[in-house]
Design a protein around this motif. Structure first.
Motif, PDB file in Angstrom:
ATOM      1  N   LEU A 210     -10.304   7.047  -7.583  1.00 15.19           N
ATOM      2  CA  LEU A 210     -11.618   6.607  -7.111  1.00 15.19           C
ATOM      3  C   LEU A 210     -12.201   7.639  -6.143  1.00 15.19           C
ATOM      4  CD1 LEU A 210     -12.961   3.214  -6.598  1.00 15.19           C
ATOM      5  CD2 LEU A 210     -13.246   4.768  -4.692  1.00 15.19           C
ATOM      6  N   ALA A 211     -11.363   8.210  -5.282  1.00 12.64           N
ATOM      7  CA  ALA A 211     -11.844   9.231  -4.353  1.00 12.64           C
ATOM      8  C   ALA A 211     -12.320  10.477  -5.103  1.00 12.64           C
ATOM      9  CB  ALA A 211     -10.753   9.588  -3.350  1.00 12.64           C
ATOM     10  N   LEU A 212     -11.628  10.838  -6.174  1.00 12.28           N
ATOM     11  CA  LEU A 212     -12.074  11.968  -6.995  1.00 12.28           C
ATOM     12  C   LEU A 212     -13.405  11.660  -7.671  1.00 12.28           C
ATOM     13  CD1 LEU A 212      -8.716  13.152  -8.567  1.00 12.28           C
ATOM     14  CD2 LEU A 212     -10.227  14.501  -7.088  1.00 12.28           C
ATOM     15  N   GLN A 213     -13.589  10.414  -8.091  1.00  8.26           N
ATOM     16  CA  GLN A 213     -14.880  10.014  -8.662  1.00  8.26           C
ATOM     17  C   GLN A 213     -15.974  10.138  -7.601  1.00  8.26           C
ATOM     18  OE1 GLN A 213     -13.595   6.094  -9.883  1.00  8.26           O
ATOM     19  NE2 GLN A 213     -13.734   6.651 -12.049  1.00  8.26           N
TER      20      GLN A 213
ATOM     21  N   GLY B 175     -16.078  26.155  -2.134  1.00  9.63           N
ATOM     22  CA  GLY B 175     -14.746  26.551  -2.593  1.00  9.63           C
ATOM     23  C   GLY B 175     -13.662  25.573  -2.184  1.00  9.63           C
ATOM     24  N   ASP B 176     -13.832  24.965  -1.015  1.00  3.40           N
ATOM     25  CA  ASP B 176     -12.854  23.972  -0.551  1.00  3.40           C
ATOM     26  C   ASP B 176     -12.817  22.730  -1.433  1.00  3.40           C
ATOM     27  OD1 ASP B 176     -12.071  25.467   1.695  1.00  3.40           O
ATOM     28  OD2 ASP B 176     -13.704  24.616   2.922  1.00  3.40           O
ATOM     29  N   LEU B 177     -13.946  22.399  -2.040  1.00  2.00           N
ATOM     30  CA  LEU B 177     -14.011  21.180  -2.840  1.00  2.00           C
ATOM     31  C   LEU B 177     -12.994  21.214  -3.975  1.00  2.00           C
ATOM     32  CD1 LEU B 177     -17.860  20.613  -3.030  1.00  2.00           C
ATOM     33  CD2 LEU B 177     -16.225  19.706  -1.362  1.00  2.00           C
ATOM     34  N   ARG B 178     -12.947  22.317  -4.673  1.00  2.13           N
ATOM     35  CA  ARG B 178     -11.998  22.452  -5.782  1.00  2.13           C
ATOM     36  C   ARG B 178     -10.576  22.629  -5.250  1.00  2.13           C
ATOM     37  NH1 ARG B 178     -13.947  26.192 -10.071  1.00  2.13           N
ATOM     38  NH2 ARG B 178     -14.935  24.299 -10.744  1.00  2.13           N
ATOM     39  N   ALA B 179     -10.424  23.463  -4.245  1.00  2.00           N
ATOM     40  CA  ALA B 179      -9.098  23.772  -3.717  1.00  2.00           C
ATOM     41  C   ALA B 179      -8.417  22.552  -3.099  1.00  2.00           C
ATOM     42  CB  ALA B 179      -9.195  24.893  -2.689  1.00  2.00           C
ATOM     43  N   ARG B 180      -9.206  21.661  -2.516  1.00  2.00           N
ATOM     44  CA  ARG B 180      -8.621  20.522  -1.802  1.00  2.00           C
ATOM     45  C   ARG B 180      -8.764  19.197  -2.538  1.00  2.00           C
ATOM     46  NH1 ARG B 180      -9.761  20.145   4.166  1.00  2.00           N
ATOM     47  NH2 ARG B 180      -7.852  18.940   4.014  1.00  2.00           N
ATOM     48  N   ALA B 181      -9.224  19.231  -3.763  1.00  9.02           N
ATOM     49  CA  ALA B 181      -9.431  17.996  -4.527  1.00  9.02           C
ATOM     50  C   ALA B 181      -8.141  17.204  -4.724  1.00  9.02           C
ATOM     51  CB  ALA B 181     -10.074  18.304  -5.877  1.00  9.02           C
ATOM     52  N   GLY B 182      -6.995  17.854  -4.666  1.00 12.34           N
ATOM     53  CA  GLY B 182      -5.722  17.154  -4.807  1.00 12.34           C
ATOM     54  C   GLY B 182      -5.090  16.767  -3.486  1.00 12.34           C
ATOM     55  N   ASP B 183      -5.760  17.065  -2.386  1.00 14.63           N
ATOM     56  CA  ASP B 183      -5.255  16.790  -1.051  1.00 14.63           C
ATOM     57  C   ASP B 183      -5.661  15.377  -0.633  1.00 14.63           C
ATOM     58  OD1 ASP B 183      -4.828  16.597   1.709  1.00 14.63           O
ATOM     59  OD2 ASP B 183      -5.749  18.527   2.159  1.00 14.63           O
ATOM     60  N   ARG B 184      -4.671  14.542  -0.401  1.00 15.15           N
ATOM     61  CA  ARG B 184      -4.926  13.141  -0.075  1.00 15.15           C
ATOM     62  C   ARG B 184      -5.786  12.985   1.180  1.00 15.15           C
ATOM     63  NH1 ARG B 184      -0.141   8.739  -0.534  1.00 15.15           N
ATOM     64  NH2 ARG B 184      -1.528   7.049  -1.101  1.00 15.15           N
ATOM     65  N   GLN B 185      -5.555  13.798   2.188  1.00 11.43           N
ATOM     66  CA  GLN B 185      -6.358  13.716   3.409  1.00 11.43           C
ATOM     67  C   GLN B 185      -7.809  14.087   3.141  1.00 11.43           C
ATOM     68  OE1 GLN B 185      -4.123  16.171   6.204  1.00 11.43           O
ATOM     69  NE2 GLN B 185      -3.834  14.349   7.456  1.00 11.43           N
ATOM     70  N   PHE B 186      -8.021  15.096   2.331  1.00 11.57           N
ATOM     71  CA  PHE B 186      -9.385  15.489   1.994  1.00 11.57           C
ATOM     72  C   PHE B 186     -10.076  14.376   1.206  1.00 11.57           C
ATOM     73  CE2 PHE B 186     -12.564  17.676  -0.672  1.00 11.57           C
ATOM     74  CZ  PHE B 186     -13.344  18.206   0.340  1.00 11.57           C
ATOM     75  N   LEU B 187      -9.361  13.781   0.265  1.00 14.38           N
ATOM     76  CA  LEU B 187      -9.939  12.675  -0.507  1.00 14.38           C
ATOM     77  C   LEU B 187     -10.271  11.496   0.400  1.00 14.38           C
ATOM     78  CD1 LEU B 187      -7.737  12.822  -3.723  1.00 14.38           C
ATOM     79  CD2 LEU B 187     -10.103  13.607  -3.427  1.00 14.38           C
TER      80      LEU B 187
ATOM     81  N   PRO C 220     -14.551   1.289  -2.607  1.00 17.01           N
ATOM     82  CA  PRO C 220     -14.322   2.519  -1.841  1.00 17.01           C
ATOM     83  C   PRO C 220     -13.529   2.269  -0.545  1.00 17.01           C
ATOM     84  CG  PRO C 220     -16.536   2.523  -2.699  1.00 17.01           C
ATOM     85  CD  PRO C 220     -15.977   1.145  -2.959  1.00 17.01           C
ATOM     86  N   MET C 221     -13.836   1.191   0.151  1.00 11.18           N
ATOM     87  CA  MET C 221     -13.112   0.896   1.392  1.00 11.18           C
ATOM     88  C   MET C 221     -11.669   0.490   1.096  1.00 11.18           C
ATOM     89  SD  MET C 221     -13.359   1.128   4.601  1.00 11.18           S
ATOM     90  CE  MET C 221     -15.033   1.070   5.140  1.00 11.18           C
ATOM     91  N   GLN C 222     -11.458  -0.248   0.016  1.00 12.90           N
ATOM     92  CA  GLN C 222     -10.091  -0.616  -0.351  1.00 12.90           C
ATOM     93  C   GLN C 222      -9.284   0.628  -0.705  1.00 12.90           C
ATOM     94  OE1 GLN C 222      -9.684  -3.768  -3.239  1.00 12.90           O
ATOM     95  NE2 GLN C 222     -11.430  -4.862  -2.392  1.00 12.90           N
ATOM     96  N   ALA C 223      -9.885   1.522  -1.453  1.00 15.84           N
ATOM     97  CA  ALA C 223      -9.199   2.764  -1.809  1.00 15.84           C
ATOM     98  C   ALA C 223      -8.916   3.583  -0.558  1.00 15.84           C
ATOM     99  CB  ALA C 223     -10.034   3.568  -2.803  1.00 15.84           C
ATOM    100  N   ARG C 224      -9.864   3.623   0.361  1.00 16.22           N
ATOM    101  CA  ARG C 224      -9.673   4.372   1.604  1.00 16.22           C
ATOM    102  C   ARG C 224      -8.492   3.834   2.386  1.00 16.22           C
ATOM    103  NH1 ARG C 224      -7.932   6.703   4.907  1.00 16.22           N
ATOM    104  NH2 ARG C 224      -8.881   7.820   6.647  1.00 16.22           N
TER     105      ARG C 224
END
Length: 93
Positions: free
Chosen positions: A11-14, A38-50, A78-82
């Motif tokens: 959901l965060a990736l969406q 550039g950070d958007l792609r590089a950090r898309a798998g980072d849970r904290q960034f999401l 979104p809040m539940q996922a957060r």
């Protein structure tokens, strides 16, 4: 709906994809997080960034409504996922 960690990340990736395609909000997100494109792609798998993506999204009800309506999901997701992603708890003192 109870979110698994994988579902919360999805959901965060969406939400990140939605932000990237939103010409008005993307600069606001980048400015508030200090990230660059550039950070958007590089950090898309980072849970904290999401988690920060969902933190940003949930700052404004209009953004939540627009995102959820486009995705066809309930406004509370979104809040539940957060909450599942953890970290960044706020204490209002």
């Amino acid at each position: 709906m109870r979110f698994s960690a994988d579902a919360a990340e999805t959901l965060a990736l969406q939400a990140l994809t939605w932000l990237v395609t939103n010409d008005e909000l993307l600069p606001v997100f980048l400015g508030s997080t200090g990230a660059d494109v550039g950070d958007l792609r590089a950090r898309a798998g980072d849970r904290q960034f999401l988690a920060s993506v969902l933190d940003f999204l949930t700052m404004d009800d209009a953004w939540v409504i627009a995102f959820c309506d486009e995705q066809g999901i309930a406004y509370d997701q979104p809040m539940q996922a957060r909450a599942v992603l953890g970290g960044g708890e706020m204490h209002w003192t």
